[in-house]
Design an enzyme around this catalytic site. Structure first.
Site, PDB file in Angstrom:
ATOM      1  N   HIS A 107      -6.197  -9.933   4.148  1.00  0.00           N
ATOM      2  CA  HIS A 107      -5.123 -10.266   5.091  1.00  0.00           C
ATOM      3  C   HIS A 107      -5.558 -11.257   6.171  1.00  0.00           C
ATOM      4  CE1 HIS A 107      -1.698  -8.027   3.813  1.00  0.00           C
ATOM      5  NE2 HIS A 107      -2.286  -6.853   3.881  1.00  0.00           N
ATOM      6  N   HIS A 121       7.224  -4.112   5.282  1.00  0.00           N
ATOM      7  CA  HIS A 121       7.551  -3.205   6.387  1.00  0.00           C
ATOM      8  C   HIS A 121       9.030  -3.276   6.755  1.00  0.00           C
ATOM      9  CE1 HIS A 121       3.442  -2.002   7.560  1.00  0.00           C
ATOM     10  NE2 HIS A 121       3.117  -3.161   7.030  1.00  0.00           N
ATOM     11  N   SER A 166       0.817  -1.214   0.000  1.00  0.00           N
ATOM     12  CA  SER A 166       0.000   0.000   0.000  1.00  0.00           C
ATOM     13  C   SER A 166       0.849   1.262   0.000  1.00  0.00           C
ATOM     14  CB  SER A 166      -0.936   0.000   1.216  1.00  0.00           C
ATOM     15  OG  SER A 166      -1.806  -1.105   1.163  1.00  0.00           O
TER      16      SER A 166
END
Length: 502
Positions: A398, A123, A62
């Site tokens: 998710h 991440h 994202s």
């Protein structure tokens, strides 16, 4: 400019695949999107790997998705930048990393490395953690490692493999695995401070949930149907390796949105008011990249400013614009879409719709899509340009719950139909795309749940019969295409071309 408002709807996690197995998007009842694809020209654009500034074959996410859409170009971000510095050995002399090491030496204290232990690359990347362990060790210290479990950007039960790789590194470069916590706790971004504080207290040794061996602890959690994302924070029973006054801490996550809350507790911020009942003194707190609003001691890779974004071009043209999303994706249509900075542009308004207060979004697959649409319709005639995000396909995807993901897609489709009707009443145009794939692959070959993003392309379509697309393209082509449609000049910084067929 074209008459009526122009709206860009980003359907988070809405990828394209012809394979029907586990495909919540193809198998859902979506009369609006089915008709749109049948009646209107469209194309499928790349949203992963080198097309969005990531290593070739790396799944999209994202952050880079919205960054690329808003920038109209490839922006090389965390993963690629750090990988390059590691490859060239420049990372070994990173100023902030060496300062953290020297702080620990000067204060005869510990240096801690914490972050998402995962090869996911969304991440963090576990290889970055391994490299930091090596550098700290080669500089004469034994690092203390604090592991965050993933289970979203990789398989739900994959952390044991990562821990085994970490143990192999620690055999060569000695250190201690001091704590484990699922990202549900340590990486919350929805102001569920009770989760963040449970992770923080564990890092500081305030909690009393202990383990002797991290892999044994994970297996015990698995036996209780608690998987990587939700691992209950636990630590070894050793007060010498908790984070305390005078220590140095490096947060290894490069993506900011899920690193900000826990960082606020360590070093403060300009964005949160949550009180920390256990502040630390003389702590050297370093973060991998800029976490907007967070005030660390230093940053390993400060953010490079992206100029002439889509939002800036709209603002500089004297037009009004609206950004709207629910809490889970609000940062993406603002911070990331604007080039990785918090900015209030001229004639810009923002609407934040609260996300539902549930543990996981399979409990409410519609999420806040209805409320977003209600707010949008209420305000649609007040703005020239609107950018919105619907989080359903990604956030429910998710969870790995296929049936609920189908419901999420169906709920999303009904809201798109409402928007389509209203924007046509205003003689406006809607463009629809996505930032990456997710919900189109919910099962693997063995019928196990898949919770991670994909490398599949995403749709780019309009509800305007006059819009025809050149092919192929990528997310970087979205902004130039819409600016071209609006009759606005595409800045030279946007090196991706318009896909508008003249």
């Amino acid at each position: 400019m074209k008459k009526g408002p122009v709206l860009l709807a980003v359907l988070d996690g809405y990828g394209f695949s012809k394979d029907t197995k586990g495909n919540a998007i193809l198998n859902a009842k979506t009369p609006f999107m089915d008709n749109l694809v049948k009646e209107y020209d469209h194309c499928y654009i790349e949203a992963s790997g080198e097309y969005v500034g990531l290593p070739d074959g790396q799944i999209g996410n994202s952050e880079v998705g919205h960054l690329t859409i808003g920038a109209g170009r490839i922006v090389y971000t965390g993963l690629s930048l750090i990988n390059q510095d590691i490859k060239t050995k420049k990372f070994d002399s990173n100023k902030t990393l060496l300062e953290a090491i020297n702080h620990a030496k000067k204060n005869n204290s510990n240096i801690h490395i914490m972050g998402l232990l995962s090869p996911g690359g969304v991440h963090s990347n576990e290889q970055h953690i391994f490299e930091m362990i090596r550098i700290v060790s080669e500089n004469g210290l034994k690092p203390v490692i604090h592991v965050f479990g993933d289970g979203r950007d990789v398989a739900p039960q994959s952390i044991i493999s990562s821990l085994e790789r970490l143990n192999d590194v620690l055999k060569k470069y000695p250190g201690t695995i001091a704590t484990i916590s699922g990202r549900f706790y340590s990486m919350d971004r929805d102001k569920r401070w009770e989760r963040t504080k449970q992770a923080y207290d564990n890092l500081l040794g305030i909690s009393n949930n202990y383990f002797d061996n991290p892999i044994d602890y994970v297996n015990k959690q698995y036996s209780e149907n608690i998987f990587d994302e939700f691992l209950v924070p636990a630590r070894i029973n050793d007060s010498n390796v908790v984070i305390k006054d005078n220590d140095a801490v490096i947060h290894a996550n490069f993506r900011p949105d899920r690193a900000r809350q826990i960082s606020h507790l360590f070093c403060g911020s300009t964005v949160y008011e949550e009180k920390n009942d256990h502040p630390l003194k003389n702590l050297y707190y370093a973060i991998m990249m800029t976490y907007e609003g967070i005030t660390p001691t230093s940053i390993l890779f400060p953010t490079v400013v992206v100029k002439n974004t889509f939002g800036e071009v709209v603002a500089n043209s004297g037009l009004t614009q609206l950004r709207i999303a629910e809490t889970e994706k609000y940062a993406h249509v603002t911070f990331f879409f604007d080039g990785g900075v918090e900015v209030d542009l001229k004639n810009e308004s923002k609407i934040l719709v609260d996300s539902k207060k549930v543990k996981t979004y399979d409990e409410v697959p519609a999420m806040s899509a209805v409320e977003i649409t209600d707010k949008l319709i209420e305000n649609l005639d007040k703005f020239d340009v609107i950018v919105l995000n619907f989080a359903n396909a990604d956030m429910v995807g998710h969870t790995g719950k296929y049936n609920e993901a189908v419901l999420a897609i169906e709920a999303l489709d009904s809201q798109l139909a409402r928007i389509d009707q209203k924007i046509k009443e205003l003689n406006g145009t809607m463009f629809i795309t996505a930032d990456h794939g997710n919900a189109e692959v919910m099962l693997d070959d063995d019928n196990n749940p898949v919770t991670k993003h994909t490398t599949n392309p995403v749709i780019f379509i309009s509800n305007n019969k006059d819009v025809k697309f050149n092919k192929p393209g990528s997310l970087g082509n979205v902004a130039p295409t819409i600016l071209d449609f609006m009759g606005l000049e595409i800045p030279a910084d946007m090196d991706k071309k318009s896909l508008l067929k003249k």
